[in-house]
Design an enzyme around this catalytic site. Structure first.
Site, PDB file in Angstrom:
ATOM      1  N   ARG A 178      -9.669 -14.604   8.740  1.00 13.18           N
ATOM      2  CA  ARG A 178     -11.143 -14.533   8.817  1.00 13.18           C
ATOM      3  C   ARG A 178     -11.690 -15.519   9.857  1.00 13.18           C
ATOM      4  O   ARG A 178     -12.718 -16.172   9.641  1.00 13.18           O
ATOM      5  CB  ARG A 178     -11.783 -14.821   7.455  1.00 13.18           C
ATOM      6  CG  ARG A 178     -11.463 -13.807   6.396  1.00 13.18           C
ATOM      7  CD  ARG A 178     -12.051 -12.433   6.714  1.00 13.18           C
ATOM      8  NE  ARG A 178     -11.929 -11.552   5.572  1.00 13.18           N
ATOM      9  CZ  ARG A 178     -10.834 -10.851   5.290  1.00 13.18           C
ATOM     10  NH1 ARG A 178      -9.777 -10.901   6.098  1.00 13.18           N
ATOM     11  NH2 ARG A 178     -10.797 -10.079   4.219  1.00 13.18           N
ATOM     12  N   SER A 256     -16.884 -10.615   0.307  1.00  8.31           N
ATOM     13  CA  SER A 256     -16.312 -11.845  -0.268  1.00  8.31           C
ATOM     14  C   SER A 256     -17.136 -13.033   0.195  1.00  8.31           C
ATOM     15  O   SER A 256     -17.356 -13.207   1.393  1.00  8.31           O
ATOM     16  CB  SER A 256     -14.882 -12.055   0.225  1.00  8.31           C
ATOM     17  OG  SER A 256     -14.084 -10.964  -0.137  1.00  8.31           O
ATOM     18  N   GLU A 352     -17.236 -17.762   3.350  1.00  7.16           N
ATOM     19  CA  GLU A 352     -16.809 -16.872   4.437  1.00  7.16           C
ATOM     20  C   GLU A 352     -17.977 -16.529   5.369  1.00  7.16           C
ATOM     21  O   GLU A 352     -17.826 -16.567   6.579  1.00  7.16           O
ATOM     22  CB  GLU A 352     -16.184 -15.611   3.831  1.00  7.16           C
ATOM     23  CG  GLU A 352     -15.348 -14.843   4.821  1.00  7.16           C
ATOM     24  CD  GLU A 352     -15.020 -13.442   4.340  1.00  7.16           C
ATOM     25  OE1 GLU A 352     -15.848 -12.542   4.518  1.00  7.16           O
ATOM     26  OE2 GLU A 352     -13.919 -13.271   3.801  1.00  7.16           O
TER      27      GLU A 352
HETATM   28  N1  EPU Z   1      -9.369 -11.532  -9.386  1.00  4.82           N
HETATM   29  C1  EPU Z   1      -9.735 -11.935 -10.646  1.00  4.82           C
HETATM   30  N2  EPU Z   1     -11.068 -11.954 -10.961  1.00  4.82           N
HETATM   31  C2  EPU Z   1     -12.013 -11.589 -10.084  1.00  4.82           C
HETATM   32  C3  EPU Z   1     -11.648 -11.199  -8.781  1.00  4.82           C
HETATM   33  C4  EPU Z   1     -10.300 -11.176  -8.451  1.00  4.82           C
HETATM   34  O1  EPU Z   1      -8.897 -12.253 -11.467  1.00  4.82           O
HETATM   35  O2  EPU Z   1     -13.188 -11.617 -10.447  1.00  4.82           O
HETATM   36  C5  EPU Z   1      -7.960 -11.454  -9.038  1.00  4.82           C
HETATM   37  C6  EPU Z   1      -7.565  -9.989  -8.918  1.00  4.82           C
HETATM   38  O3  EPU Z   1      -7.153  -9.480 -10.143  1.00  4.82           O
HETATM   39  C7  EPU Z   1      -6.445 -10.020  -7.911  1.00  4.82           C
HETATM   40  C8  EPU Z   1      -6.775 -11.221  -7.046  1.00  4.82           C
HETATM   41  O4  EPU Z   1      -7.743 -11.982  -7.741  1.00  4.82           O
HETATM   42  O5  EPU Z   1      -5.216 -10.247  -8.558  1.00  4.82           O
HETATM   43  C9  EPU Z   1      -7.274 -10.833  -5.679  1.00  4.82           C
HETATM   44  O6  EPU Z   1      -8.421 -10.018  -5.784  1.00  4.82           O
HETATM   45  P1  EPU Z   1      -8.627  -8.715  -4.855  1.00  4.82           P
HETATM   46  O7  EPU Z   1      -7.420  -7.907  -4.834  1.00  4.82           O
HETATM   47  O8  EPU Z   1      -9.905  -8.075  -5.258  1.00  4.82           O
HETATM   48  O9  EPU Z   1      -8.767  -9.263  -3.380  1.00  4.82           O
HETATM   49  P2  EPU Z   1      -9.538 -10.529  -2.859  1.00  4.82           P
HETATM   50  O10 EPU Z   1      -8.586 -11.601  -2.531  1.00  4.82           O
HETATM   51  O11 EPU Z   1     -10.617 -10.849  -3.798  1.00  4.82           O
HETATM   52  C10 EPU Z   1      -9.483  -9.900  -0.321  1.00  4.82           C
HETATM   53  C11 EPU Z   1     -10.466  -9.948   0.808  1.00  4.82           C
HETATM   54  C12 EPU Z   1     -11.383  -8.728   0.784  1.00  4.82           C
HETATM   55  C13 EPU Z   1     -10.507  -7.488   0.883  1.00  4.82           C
HETATM   56  C14 EPU Z   1      -9.528  -7.492  -0.292  1.00  4.82           C
HETATM   57  C15 EPU Z   1      -8.560  -6.340  -0.230  1.00  4.82           C
HETATM   58  C16 EPU Z   1     -10.856 -12.294   1.291  1.00  4.82           C
HETATM   59  C17 EPU Z   1     -11.764 -13.458   1.134  1.00  4.82           C
HETATM   60  N3  EPU Z   1     -11.240 -11.167   0.729  1.00  4.82           N
HETATM   61  O12 EPU Z   1     -10.232  -9.984  -1.509  1.00  4.82           O
HETATM   62  O13 EPU Z   1     -12.223  -8.788   1.913  1.00  4.82           O
HETATM   63  O14 EPU Z   1     -11.299  -6.323   0.849  1.00  4.82           O
HETATM   64  O15 EPU Z   1      -8.742  -8.701  -0.265  1.00  4.82           O
HETATM   65  O16 EPU Z   1      -7.602  -6.560   0.772  1.00  4.82           O
HETATM   66  O17 EPU Z   1      -9.824 -12.417   1.942  1.00  4.82           O
HETATM   67  C18 EPU Z   1     -14.348  -9.560   2.644  1.00  4.82           C
HETATM   68  O18 EPU Z   1     -13.750 -10.329   3.378  1.00  4.82           O
HETATM   69  O19 EPU Z   1     -15.610  -9.505   2.608  1.00  4.82           O
HETATM   70  C19 EPU Z   1     -13.590  -8.702   1.749  1.00  4.82           C
HETATM   71  C20 EPU Z   1     -14.183  -7.921   0.842  1.00  4.82           C
END
Ligand code: EPU
Length: 356
Positions: A178, A256, A352
């Site tokens: 990012r 995010s 972010e």
């Molecule tokens: N999780 C929780 N509780 C929550 C949210 C997440 O326990 O409320 C756990 C989920 O169960 C999962 C882990 O955290 O095991 C990761 O969550 P998720 O798969 O939703 O992905 P993320 O890390 O939250 C990242 C990117 C997103 C992108 C997704 C999919 C960042 C900051 N965010 O989210 O990007 O769409 O992966 O690849 O890297 C963005 O940058 O705006 C964005 C949406």
């Protein structure tokens, strides 16, 4: 007169300028703010007109794309350059891949959908990411195992001081998680110094789907389809995102809100010792990425509301405008979340979006 010389000075089209322009509809959080001056940039020539302008050329400037990664906490006295450069085309097609080019003002998702509908796979994992094409390299957008840098070829930009056009390749862009040269201040950094006008993406052939991400694996298991085509992956990603991320057209948000923090193995061991459930991913360099959403969720924030800002009830990493929130309310909530995550895990979450 087939060989008539091109006139040295083309008649100047006036810049499209708006004074005291509301930015509420130009930021995906739907936050209220006013730009003293807003200039619509529809071509490279417009950028040069701004650079040469006796007032705007010397004023502080702020580049606004789709407004999906900013938190506006105040009115802007800078000249806001709203990038609306259109255009999309297939530049070249070879057995090794396809080169596609887009104007910086094109919507990112529209561009992805266009390539898929043409039968040119490669961007399907990046479906439904809000924002504009020109903003996509700024923070090296990514989702479901693919980052912009994996499909990036080059971009054109105009230097906001000299008015000169430059073409940058991936190395020049210094992509990180990012992050890119366009977010970096200081030596060699281009934050606010350069306006991206066109982006070229390279879609390699033969197409290799990226299916390793947990949510996609779940879709394969559910449907019994373990070799989906690009259109299917595109549809899955759209469905996954719609199920857990709020549509900014309905609920204001900036995706995010925090980056996933990266910690040392030792720090991670310490956290696992106390919270064995913590979601973490080892990185190739030995460090460990923690899921910020999990950390925030573990602190009890999911679904909470403070003032008119809140934490989305299906994904704790996304802060939302519950209706009529100010940027200050969003920032107050973000600080409270940072404090509680620091208090419990000793980790400082980094926002972010750009906070203005
Ligand atoms: N999780 C929780 N509780 C929550 C949210 C997440 O326990 O409320 C756990 C989920 O169960 C999962 C882990 O955290 O095991 C990761 O969550 P998720 O798969 O939703 O992905 P993320 O890390 O939250 C990242 C990117 C997103 C992108 C997704 C999919 C960042 C900051 N965010 O989210 O990007 O769409 O992966 O690849 O890297 C963005 O940058 O705006 C964005 C949406």
């Amino acid at each position: 007169m087939p060989n008539a010389p091109v006139p040295e000075q083309m008649p100047a089209t006036p810049l499209q300028v708006q004074h005291r322009a509301s930015l509420r509809d130009h930021n995906s959080f739907g936050l209220p703010a006013v730009a003293q001056t807003l200039v619509r940039i529809t071509s490279e020539a417009d950028v040069r007109r701004v650079v040469d302008h006796p007032e705007y050329g010397l004023a502080r400037q702020f580049i606004l794309g789709g407004g999906s990664n900013v938190v506006l906490t105040r009115d802007l006295d800078a000249v806001v350059l709203k990038v609306e450069i259109a255009g999309r085309r297939l530049v070249e097609e070879t057995p090794e891949g396809r080169l596609v080019e887009f104007g910086a003002g094109e919507s990112w998702h529209g561009a992805v959908a266009w390539t898929i509908s043409n039968g040119w796979p490669g961007l399907e994992n990046l479906a439904l990411i809000p924002g504009s094409m020109g903003a996509s390299p700024v923070q090296n957008i990514g989702a479901y195992g693919v980052e912009l840098k994996d499909r990036f070829h080059s971009l054109d930009a105009v230097d906001l001081v000299t008015g000169r056009s430059v073409t940058l390749n991936a190395t020049d862009c210094r992509f990180g998680y990012r992050d890119s040269v366009f977010k970096q201040q200081g030596f060699g950094g281009l934050a606010g110094k350069s306006l991206i006008t066109r982006v070229r993406l390279w879609l390699p052939r033969p197409w290799q789907p990226v299916l390793g991400y947990q949510d996609i694996e779940r879709k394969m298991a559910e449907t019994g389809n373990s070799s989906p085509d690009a259109q299917t992956v595109f549809d899955w990603v759209c469905a996954i995102r719609r199920a857990k991320l709020p549509d900014p057209a309905v609920i204001g948000n900036a995706g995010s809100f925090f980056k996933n923090p990266v910690v040392t193995e030792e720090q991670c061991r310490d956290i696992i010792g106390r919270d064995p459930e913590v979601v973490h991913y080892p990185l190739p360099d030995g460090s460990i990425k923690l899921a910020a959403g999990w950390l925030i969720d573990a602190c009890g924030w999911k679904g909470k509301t403070v003032g008119r800002a809140g934490v989305y009830d299906k994904q704790a990493l996304v802060l939302v405008n519950r209706g009529g929130a100010s940027g200050a309310e969003v920032v107050t909530l973000a600080r409270a979340i940072q404090e509680s995550v620091y208090g419990r895990f000793g980790i400082r979450l980094e926002p972010e979006p750009i906070i203005l």
